[in-house]
Design a protein around this motif. Structure first.
Motif, PDB file in Angstrom:
ATOM      1  N   HIS A 155       0.838  -1.193   0.000  1.00  0.00           N
ATOM      2  CA  HIS A 155       0.000   0.000   0.000  1.00  0.00           C
ATOM      3  C   HIS A 155       0.878   1.249   0.000  1.00  0.00           C
ATOM      4  O   HIS A 155       2.067   1.179   0.293  1.00  0.00           O
ATOM      5  N   ALA A 156       0.268   2.380  -0.327  1.00  0.00           N
ATOM      6  CA  ALA A 156       0.980   3.654  -0.299  1.00  0.00           C
ATOM      7  C   ALA A 156       0.083   4.708   0.338  1.00  0.00           C
ATOM      8  O   ALA A 156      -1.148   4.624   0.271  1.00  0.00           O
ATOM      9  N   TYR A 157       0.728   5.704   0.957  1.00  0.00           N
ATOM     10  CA  TYR A 157      -0.002   6.750   1.672  1.00  0.00           C
ATOM     11  C   TYR A 157       0.720   8.080   1.489  1.00  0.00           C
ATOM     12  O   TYR A 157       1.948   8.130   1.316  1.00  0.00           O
ATOM     13  N   LEU A 158      -0.048   9.163   1.543  1.00  0.00           N
ATOM     14  CA  LEU A 158       0.517  10.508   1.497  1.00  0.00           C
ATOM     15  C   LEU A 158      -0.503  11.496   2.042  1.00  0.00           C
ATOM     16  O   LEU A 158      -1.673  11.156   2.254  1.00  0.00           O
ATOM     17  N   GLU A 159      -0.044  12.715   2.269  1.00  0.00           N
ATOM     18  CA  GLU A 159      -0.938  13.842   2.548  1.00  0.00           C
ATOM     19  C   GLU A 159      -0.686  14.896   1.481  1.00  0.00           C
ATOM     20  O   GLU A 159       0.410  15.452   1.407  1.00  0.00           O
ATOM     21  N   ALA A 160      -1.677  15.136   0.629  1.00  0.00           N
ATOM     22  CA  ALA A 160      -1.540  16.165  -0.397  1.00  0.00           C
ATOM     23  C   ALA A 160      -1.656  17.535   0.253  1.00  0.00           C
ATOM     24  O   ALA A 160      -2.562  17.774   1.048  1.00  0.00           O
ATOM     25  N   SER A 161      -0.729  18.423  -0.100  1.00  0.00           N
ATOM     26  CA  SER A 161      -0.723  19.748   0.529  1.00  0.00           C
ATOM     27  C   SER A 161      -1.348  20.822  -0.353  1.00  0.00           C
ATOM     28  O   SER A 161      -1.382  21.986   0.033  1.00  0.00           O
ATOM     29  N   SER A 162      -1.833  20.423  -1.534  1.00  0.00           N
ATOM     30  CA  SER A 162      -2.503  21.387  -2.405  1.00  0.00           C
ATOM     31  C   SER A 162      -3.536  20.652  -3.251  1.00  0.00           C
ATOM     32  O   SER A 162      -3.443  19.436  -3.475  1.00  0.00           O
ATOM     33  N   ALA A 163      -4.522  21.391  -3.718  1.00  0.00           N
ATOM     34  CA  ALA A 163      -5.550  20.798  -4.568  1.00  0.00           C
ATOM     35  C   ALA A 163      -4.938  20.281  -5.865  1.00  0.00           C
ATOM     36  O   ALA A 163      -5.342  19.230  -6.384  1.00  0.00           O
ATOM     37  N   ARG A 164      -3.944  20.968  -6.387  1.00  0.00           N
ATOM     38  CA  ARG A 164      -3.275  20.535  -7.616  1.00  0.00           C
ATOM     39  C   ARG A 164      -2.574  19.204  -7.395  1.00  0.00           C
ATOM     40  O   ARG A 164      -2.662  18.287  -8.227  1.00  0.00           O
ATOM     41  N   GLY A 165      -1.865  19.079  -6.274  1.00  0.00           N
ATOM     42  CA  GLY A 165      -1.207  17.822  -5.968  1.00  0.00           C
ATOM     43  C   GLY A 165      -2.205  16.694  -5.791  1.00  0.00           C
ATOM     44  O   GLY A 165      -1.987  15.572  -6.253  1.00  0.00           O
ATOM     45  N   ARG A 166      -3.306  16.992  -5.126  1.00  0.00           N
ATOM     46  CA  ARG A 166      -4.330  15.968  -4.910  1.00  0.00           C
ATOM     47  C   ARG A 166      -4.845  15.422  -6.233  1.00  0.00           C
ATOM     48  O   ARG A 166      -5.061  14.210  -6.368  1.00  0.00           O
ATOM     49  N   GLU A 167      -5.028  16.285  -7.229  1.00  0.00           N
ATOM     50  CA  GLU A 167      -5.508  15.833  -8.536  1.00  0.00           C
ATOM     51  C   GLU A 167      -4.515  14.867  -9.179  1.00  0.00           C
ATOM     52  O   GLU A 167      -4.913  13.868  -9.786  1.00  0.00           O
ATOM     53  N   LEU A 168      -3.221  15.149  -9.041  1.00  0.00           N
ATOM     54  CA  LEU A 168      -2.205  14.238  -9.570  1.00  0.00           C
ATOM     55  C   LEU A 168      -2.321  12.870  -8.902  1.00  0.00           C
ATOM     56  O   LEU A 168      -2.328  11.831  -9.573  1.00  0.00           O
ATOM     57  N   TYR A 169      -2.444  12.872  -7.582  1.00  0.00           N
ATOM     58  CA  TYR A 169      -2.472  11.602  -6.860  1.00  0.00           C
ATOM     59  C   TYR A 169      -3.747  10.807  -7.153  1.00  0.00           C
ATOM     60  O   TYR A 169      -3.716   9.581  -7.204  1.00  0.00           O
ATOM     61  N   LEU A 170      -4.843  11.490  -7.384  1.00  0.00           N
ATOM     62  CA  LEU A 170      -6.063  10.793  -7.788  1.00  0.00           C
ATOM     63  C   LEU A 170      -5.841  10.063  -9.112  1.00  0.00           C
ATOM     64  O   LEU A 170      -6.277   8.924  -9.291  1.00  0.00           O
ATOM     65  N   ARG A 171      -5.153  10.704 -10.040  1.00  0.00           N
ATOM     66  CA  ARG A 171      -4.867  10.074 -11.334  1.00  0.00           C
ATOM     67  C   ARG A 171      -3.945   8.872 -11.180  1.00  0.00           C
ATOM     68  O   ARG A 171      -3.969   7.955 -12.009  1.00  0.00           O
ATOM     69  N   LEU A 172      -3.123   8.862 -10.125  1.00  0.00           N
ATOM     70  CA  LEU A 172      -2.172   7.773  -9.904  1.00  0.00           C
ATOM     71  C   LEU A 172      -2.760   6.637  -9.070  1.00  0.00           C
ATOM     72  O   LEU A 172      -2.043   5.711  -8.703  1.00  0.00           O
ATOM     73  N   GLY A 173      -4.063   6.712  -8.776  1.00  0.00           N
ATOM     74  CA  GLY A 173      -4.718   5.617  -8.085  1.00  0.00           C
ATOM     75  C   GLY A 173      -4.925   5.804  -6.600  1.00  0.00           C
ATOM     76  O   GLY A 173      -5.423   4.905  -5.921  1.00  0.00           O
ATOM     77  N   PHE A 174      -4.546   6.956  -6.060  1.00  0.00           N
ATOM     78  CA  PHE A 174      -4.806   7.244  -4.650  1.00  0.00           C
ATOM     79  C   PHE A 174      -6.263   7.676  -4.492  1.00  0.00           C
ATOM     80  O   PHE A 174      -6.868   8.232  -5.415  1.00  0.00           O
ATOM     81  N   THR A 175      -6.805   7.442  -3.304  1.00  0.00           N
ATOM     82  CA  THR A 175      -8.142   7.923  -2.970  1.00  0.00           C
ATOM     83  C   THR A 175      -8.088   8.603  -1.603  1.00  0.00           C
ATOM     84  O   THR A 175      -7.213   8.315  -0.784  1.00  0.00           O
ATOM     85  N   ASP A 176      -9.018   9.490  -1.368  1.00  0.00           N
ATOM     86  CA  ASP A 176      -9.096  10.154  -0.062  1.00  0.00           C
ATOM     87  C   ASP A 176      -9.470   9.139   1.004  1.00  0.00           C
ATOM     88  O   ASP A 176     -10.302   8.250   0.768  1.00  0.00           O
ATOM     89  N   ILE A 177      -8.849   9.254   2.167  1.00  0.00           N
ATOM     90  CA  ILE A 177      -9.254   8.428   3.310  1.00  0.00           C
ATOM     91  C   ILE A 177      -9.580   9.349   4.473  1.00  0.00           C
ATOM     92  O   ILE A 177      -8.893  10.326   4.717  1.00  0.00           O
ATOM     93  N   GLY A 178     -10.640   9.017   5.182  1.00  0.00           N
ATOM     94  CA  GLY A 178     -11.069   9.893   6.263  1.00  0.00           C
ATOM     95  C   GLY A 178     -11.457  11.244   5.688  1.00  0.00           C
ATOM     96  O   GLY A 178     -11.686  11.412   4.494  1.00  0.00           O
ATOM     97  N   GLY A 179     -11.517  12.223   6.544  1.00  0.00           N
ATOM     98  CA  GLY A 179     -11.811  13.570   6.087  1.00  0.00           C
ATOM     99  C   GLY A 179     -10.531  14.340   5.858  1.00  0.00           C
ATOM    100  O   GLY A 179      -9.454  13.916   6.262  1.00  0.00           O
TER     101      GLY A 179
END
Length: 199
Positions: A155-179
């Motif tokens: 598994h992999a985990y991260l905290e996106a620090s910007s909306a732009r970064g979050r969009e990249l990680y969504l494309r790479l298969g990450f999903t939001d966890i928790g709030g």
């Protein structure tokens, strides 16, 4: 984009710190940590170097051969953190900016939301030179580790620090966890998790 990636070494320290300092100077979280621009320019590189030290000690650092980007990874085991882990944010604050409570606060808040039930690869941060952003370098830096995660069932985990970064990680298969994590009087961060993909 095809970008040759290699494992960074101690000899790359100055280049990596300068790259991270430049890449995150105007990041929403960095701007919250050091609201005064002049103070940020004095202390920000020290924070990036502290993060680099942690990555060298606890994980590994990948860098683009052309110096355009860098990624800091840790391998995290399942289970509760070590007993002395609670001292980490305090020690970071003392080392980087002793009068700045926000340095300690962000360390404590991100530690509290960090998953502990499964081992995973933790993408602590990824930085790309501002003039090279949007060219696929971030995805190229992350791709080899995610491919290994898929092969080995990690598994992999991260905290996106910007909306732009979050969009990249969504494309790479990450999903939001928790709030999302809303920093006190500050920006939002997004904890994100990635299950290994079937290959």
């Amino acid at each position: 984009m095809s970008v040759p990636i290699r494992r960074a070494e101690e000899s790359d320290r100055a280049e990596v710190v300068a790259l991270l300092d430049e890449a995150f100077m105007w990041d929403p979280v960095s701007s919250w940590l050091f609201p005064d621009e002049q103070w940020r320019r004095k202390r920000h590189a020290g924070l990036m170097e502290a993060f680099l030290d942690m990555a060298f000690a606890e994980g590994y650092v990948d860098i683009a051969e052309d110096g355009s980007g860098v990624a800091l990874w840790w391998s995290v085991l399942a289970g509760p953190p070590p007993e002395d882990a609670a001292d980490g944010p305090v020690q970071l604050r003392q080392a980087v900016d002793p009068e700045n409570e926000r340095v300690e606060t962000i360390g404590r808040l991100t530690s509290e939301i960090h998953p502990s039930d499964r081992p995973h690869q933790y993408l602590h941060m990824i930085g790309v030179k501002p003039e090279r952003q949007g060219q696929g370098i971030g995805a190229a830096l992350v791709a080899p580790v995610l491919a290994r995660c898929d092969r080995e069932g990690l598994h992999a985990y991260l905290e996106a620090s910007s909306a732009r970064g979050r969009e990249l990680y969504l494309r790479l298969g990450f999903t939001d966890i928790g709030g999302p994590l809303d920093l006190p009087d500050g920006p939002r961060m997004w904890p994100m998790w990635r299950e290994p993909q079937v290959v």
